[in-house]
Design an enzyme around this catalytic site. Structure first.
Site, PDB file in Angstrom:
ATOM      1  N   ASP A 134     -49.725 -20.986  -5.268  1.00 12.67           N
ATOM      2  CA  ASP A 134     -50.209 -22.238  -5.883  1.00 12.67           C
ATOM      3  C   ASP A 134     -49.411 -23.421  -5.363  1.00 12.67           C
ATOM      4  O   ASP A 134     -49.013 -24.295  -6.118  1.00 12.67           O
ATOM      5  CB  ASP A 134     -50.096 -22.149  -7.406  1.00 12.67           C
ATOM      6  CG  ASP A 134     -50.912 -23.244  -8.097  1.00 12.67           C
ATOM      7  OD1 ASP A 134     -50.701 -23.454  -9.301  1.00 12.67           O
ATOM      8  OD2 ASP A 134     -51.731 -23.893  -7.423  1.00 12.67           O
ATOM      9  N   LYS A 174     -38.950 -26.185 -21.049  1.00 10.82           N
ATOM     10  CA  LYS A 174     -40.277 -25.663 -21.373  1.00 10.82           C
ATOM     11  C   LYS A 174     -40.157 -24.794 -22.619  1.00 10.82           C
ATOM     12  O   LYS A 174     -39.268 -23.951 -22.705  1.00 10.82           O
ATOM     13  CB  LYS A 174     -40.841 -24.831 -20.225  1.00 10.82           C
ATOM     14  CG  LYS A 174     -41.165 -25.613 -18.966  1.00 10.82           C
ATOM     15  CD  LYS A 174     -41.806 -24.701 -17.930  1.00 10.82           C
ATOM     16  CE  LYS A 174     -42.173 -25.461 -16.675  1.00 10.82           C
ATOM     17  NZ  LYS A 174     -42.817 -24.581 -15.656  1.00 10.82           N
ATOM     18  N   VAL A 214     -43.346 -29.589 -22.908  1.00 13.51           N
ATOM     19  CA  VAL A 214     -42.251 -29.730 -21.956  1.00 13.51           C
ATOM     20  C   VAL A 214     -41.449 -30.961 -22.371  1.00 13.51           C
ATOM     21  O   VAL A 214     -42.016 -32.029 -22.589  1.00 13.51           O
ATOM     22  CB  VAL A 214     -42.755 -29.885 -20.511  1.00 13.51           C
ATOM     23  CG1 VAL A 214     -41.585 -29.992 -19.547  1.00 13.51           C
ATOM     24  CG2 VAL A 214     -43.661 -28.712 -20.139  1.00 13.51           C
ATOM     25  N   SER A 247     -47.020 -31.319 -21.208  1.00 12.68           N
ATOM     26  CA  SER A 247     -47.396 -30.059 -21.846  1.00 12.68           C
ATOM     27  C   SER A 247     -47.676 -29.046 -20.758  1.00 12.68           C
ATOM     28  O   SER A 247     -48.182 -29.388 -19.690  1.00 12.68           O
ATOM     29  CB  SER A 247     -48.627 -30.232 -22.732  1.00 12.68           C
ATOM     30  OG  SER A 247     -49.720 -30.696 -21.975  1.00 12.68           O
TER      31      SER A 247
END
Length: 907
Positions: free
Chosen positions: A700, A607, A589, A583
């Site tokens: 990130d 997705k 997903v 998810s």
């Protein structure tokens, strides 16, 4: 209710009894019910101490009772006993009064048949001392709340019931082993043991648990288990009281010890002190005991001597080192833009300290390679076991100096821009530390095969480039350059070798240790003069040829336009969803299949956008596709396309069989050789180099956002964090004091504190990813809170090397975690370092910290020196290099002619 006892017992002094009834204290008719009514009479009598008591007497037969044993013939009818009964009730005494018939037939429970332990003698109640018996019986436990009735049944003899006392036993409240135990009732049987739980008295703490005592049937405490003791700051007093240590004393630990006087140079100003604080100017170290004396730790009287861009510092040791002999000195250097300490930043690594800047035993250091006309602050710290306890400025002594004029620093590198058979063109970046205005440059060069530096040629240039002419064809020249300011010339750069072209021949040349260039001259293929061949410049901070610049989709007035521009729209009939694999932020997903028209079916990850989304959520969801669609590199997750014209909205990417890198490593802990892990890291660094060249900052980068395919190729994914920076969150992984989501454990300190996200902050994150890979997916900073991580990094804590991690890799991590972001390596540097490790596996042995020295080599030139004098096509050239297997790759990539081959870059 407890069990009850009937007797006149004698209890030990530590036993308590509660009397419910005692007929000896009655002075009037007791009013007991008897059956038959005239069979029992109440009369006054005397007890064994001649005290007047009220008794009950019954005599149903008119013969004298003798000892039954003396009358064998009447043994069956002779009685010396009576029966004792009890009856529980739920009614009050007034409610329980009934007629004689009720009591004669009531369901009494028998306690016992009670007999005297020896015969009575015939006595007169007129005053003679008589012998009496006292019997004790217990009964219970009782369960009804109102009470109970007692009954005494005569069995046929003359008897007198002199007195009845009803009581129960209990263990008194007590303090034992610094624990309080409440008053506790005894058990139903004489052998019963009732557990009483204890609690520590005020200012005491548990030593052993559980804390309990046992109350036996006689009301005695026994078998103590567990204990308490006075806590730190309190001492035992009178056995079972914990008294606070008075001012001027302390007690540092729990236990039976007594308070102590404060050590020298310390004091306690409150009661119950656990530690005596050091007086002003005195300190105690972390490893020192609370009873150790406090000592000072500040150096004194620093003196400086400035000589251009060097400074000599000397100082005196602390006035008193106390009992310590572990004194050394550290010197901290900061470059300042003004007189304010807040405007200072740590000095560059190029600044030199002699004999060093840490662990100095002498009170002298010489510092050089400073910048000219620059203000510096130097802090001298006296380091011993107490230094870290000393606040600024007591522990350290500071001095401010300003340097004088100095020559410029060395030019770091030169690049060959173009070449002919008689000349070549060079360029270079200015010195990192010009120390003033550059007036001009001096270039020194000589023929490597016939000359030396002693008879070199020299030319000047006012610009950072030059064309050296009048050279010999096919000759290698050693070139150096230096810069000049009003302070004079700086030092020459390192020697670099550049090659001119050969008339009528092909040569393979080397650009001095920076890049490998293919130098080509084609006299038979062109009419006219020999052409000038331009070489690509691979300088730091420039994107490789052909690399686009990233465009932020949020700069579009209509974000949907960015999706249409960068992402391919896919017909939903070509997409087949198979199973849920996870998810995401916006929905599920899935694993699925994509079958484009006229193409082979491939596995994909899908997705989806959940139902009920807002327009902003849809925009944010598709922004990741707009970003991903701009990238085309083997180590970046590939976008296959999007579905936006039907529901659900989908983003379709290539499928990565092994999932996220962190979980994949945890599932395969210890299964890969180090060189394979380095290969995975190299792939991640290659992807990040590509993103940096496109001026895209990931923000990130973490192992959870690296995907692994079936061939163990790692690809950078998850390009959606930029949207989080405007939103608050309670996710503990992503926090920020400024609001918004920031992955604290992976983020550089300047990005956490000031939102300064750059490729340098991505390099910091890459260092964390390297640590995750070498530790097989362990959580960075373990179970520390995010705030503890921030504080630790601010105090220069860095993650230690994982188990069996080569030193060279941990050093790479530490380089990525430099506090000064300008001191961190760039991604091209990281790729180069990892390539050297892969080419030199010996450097990856645990405990080694050396990478094979020497310049980087191009694979095209590592195969020896082929004869290139007769080649006329790309195929001939590859054959001469013994690389014909790459013919299709070269032609397919557009390198169809020899002049185009000269444009090959290191990529």
């Amino acid at each position: 209710l407890p069990s009850f006892h009937l007797s006149l017992p004698v209890c030990p002094s530590f036993c308590l009894t509660e009397t419910v009834m005692d007929t000896r204290t009655a002075t009037a008719e007791l009013g007991w019910i008897s059956f038959p009514a005239n069979g029992v009479r109440t009369m006054c009598g005397y007890d064994e101490n001649l005290n007047t008591i009220r008794t009950y007497q019954v005599c149903n037969i008119r013969f004298t009772v003798r000892d039954c044993a003396s009358i064998p013939s009447v043994l069956g009818s002779c009685k010396e006993t009576f029966n004792l009964y009890y009856l529980e009730t739920d009614r009050t005494v007034s409610e329980g009064i009934k007629g004689v018939e009720y009591w004669a037939n009531a369901p009494f429970l028998k306690v016992d048949t009670i007999a005297a332990d020896e015969s009575f003698s015939q006595v007169d109640f007129g005053g003679r001392l008589m012998k009496v018996n006292t019997e004790v019986r217990s009964f219970g436990p009782l369960s009804k709340g109102r009470g109970f009735h007692l009954a005494f049944q005569d069995l046929g003899a003359c008897m007198s019931l002199l007195a009845v006392r009803v009581f129960y036993k209990k263990c008194p409240s007590v303090v034992q082993n610094f624990a309080f135990f409440p008053e506790t009732l005894t058990g139903a049987e004489s052998t019963s043991l009732v557990i009483a739980r204890g609690s520590c008295i005020p200012n005491a703490e548990e030593v052993d648990v559980p804390i309990k005592l046992y109350c036996n049937g006689d009301g005695e405490w026994m078998v103590p288990i567990g204990s308490c003791s006075c806590k730190a700051g309190y001492e035992p007093d009178n056995g079972n009281v914990c008294r606070a240590c008075p001012q001027g004393t302390f007690k540092s630990s729990q236990g039976a010890g007594l308070c102590q006087q404060c050590p020298l140079n310390s004091r306690s100003t409150i009661e119950a002190a656990t530690l005596c604080g050091c007086r002003n100017g005195y300190y105690r170290g972390d490893m020192d005991r609370p009873e150790d004396v406090c000592v000072p730790s500040a150096p004194r009287n620093v003196v400086s001597v400035v000589n251009q861009t060097s400074v000599l510092l000397e100082w005196h040791p602390p006035r008193d080192t106390g009992h310590r002999d572990d004194l050394s000195y550290n010197v901290l250097c900061r470059r300042c833009h003004s007189n304010e300490r807040r405007a200072c930043q740590p000095c560059d690594d190029s600044v030199a300290f002699v004999p060093g800047k840490r662990g100095l035993k002498d009170t002298r250091v010489e510092i050089s390679k400073l910048r000219a006309h620059t203000s510096y602050t130097f802090d001298i710290l006296a380091i011993n076991g107490v230094s870290n306890k000393s606040p600024y400025p007591a522990q350290q002594l500071s001095i401010n100096i300003t340097t004088n004029q100095a020559a410029p620093s060395v030019v770091p590198i030169m690049h060959q821009v173009s070449s002919t058979s008689r000349s070549f063109s060079l360029s270079w970046p200015p010195p990192e530390q010009p120390n003033g205005i550059i007036l001009d440059y001096e270039i020194r060069y000589y023929d490597k095969s016939q000359s030396s530096v002693l008879n070199s040629s020299v030319v000047q240039s006012e610009m950072p480039n030059v064309v050296l002419e009048g050279l010999r064809p096919g000759t290698g020249y050693v070139v150096q350059v230096r810069a000049r300011t009003v302070a004079g010339y700086g030092a020459y750069s390192k020697e670099m070798l550049f090659q001119t072209l050969t008339d009528g021949k092909w040569l393979a040349g080397v650009c001095g240790g920076v890049c490998v260039c293919v130098c080509v001259c084609v006299p038979d293929m062109f009419s006219g003069p020999t052409p000038t061949v331009t070489f690509p410049t691979l300088s730091e901070g420039h994107s490789s040829p052909g690399v686009k610049i990233y465009i932020d989709p949020f700069t579009y007035e209509d974000p949907n336009e960015a999706v249409r521009e960068f992402a391919k729209e896919i017909d939903p009939s070509c997409v087949k969803i198979e199973e849920v694999i996870g998810s995401g932020e916006f929905g599920e997903v899935y694993k699925g299949r994509l079958k484009p028209v006229g193409k082979k079916e491939i596995p994909v990850a899908i997705k989806t956008l959940k139902v009920g989304y807002s327009e902003r959520q849809r925009r944010d969801f598709l922004s990741e596709a707009s970003i991903m669609g701009q990238f085309d590199q083997p180590n970046i997750i590939r976008l296959e396309g999007v579905v936006t014209k039907s529901r659900p909205t989908m983003i379709i990417t290539e499928f990565m069989e092994n999932g996220a890198l962190d979980s994949f490593l945890r599932q395969n802990d210890g299964q890969f050789p180090v060189i394979q892990l380095v290969g995975m890291l190299r792939g991640i660094a290659s992807g990040m180099r590509y993103l940096a060249e496109m001026s895209y900052v990931h923000r990130d980068l973490a192992a959870r956002n690296i995907l692994v395919n079936s061939n163990l190729v790692c690809k950078v994914s998850d390009f959606g964090l930029s949207r989080y920076l405007e939103e608050d969150t309670s996710d503990p992984t992503y926090t920020s004091s400024l609001g918004g989501k920031i992955p604290v454990r992976w983020t550089a300190p300047e990005a956490i504190a000031y939102r300064k996200f750059t490729s340098a902050s991505d390099v910091w994150s890459y260092g964390i990813v390297t640590w995750e890979v070498m530790s097989y997916g362990e959580r960075p900073y373990w179970d520390m809170s995010n705030q503890d991580v921030i504080n630790a990094i601010e105090q220069d804590f860095r993650l230690p090397a994982p188990m069996d991690c080569p030193v060279v890799l941990h050093q790479l991590m530490l380089d990525c975690w430099q506090k000064d972001r300008n001191a961190r390596p760039k991604f091209p540097d990281i790729v180069s370092m990892l390539d050297k490790m892969i080419r030199n596996p010996a450097s990856l042995k645990a405990g080694t910290n050396n990478v094979a020295p020497g310049p980087s080599h191009h694979p095209l030139l590592d195969r020896g020196a082929p004869d290139l004098s007769r080649v006329s096509s790309v195929e001939d050239w590859l054959a001469a290099l013994k690389m014909t297997q790459y013919r299709d790759s070269f032609l397919g990539s557009g390198f169809t002619s020899l002049p185009l081959v000269t444009q090959i870059t290191a990529e």
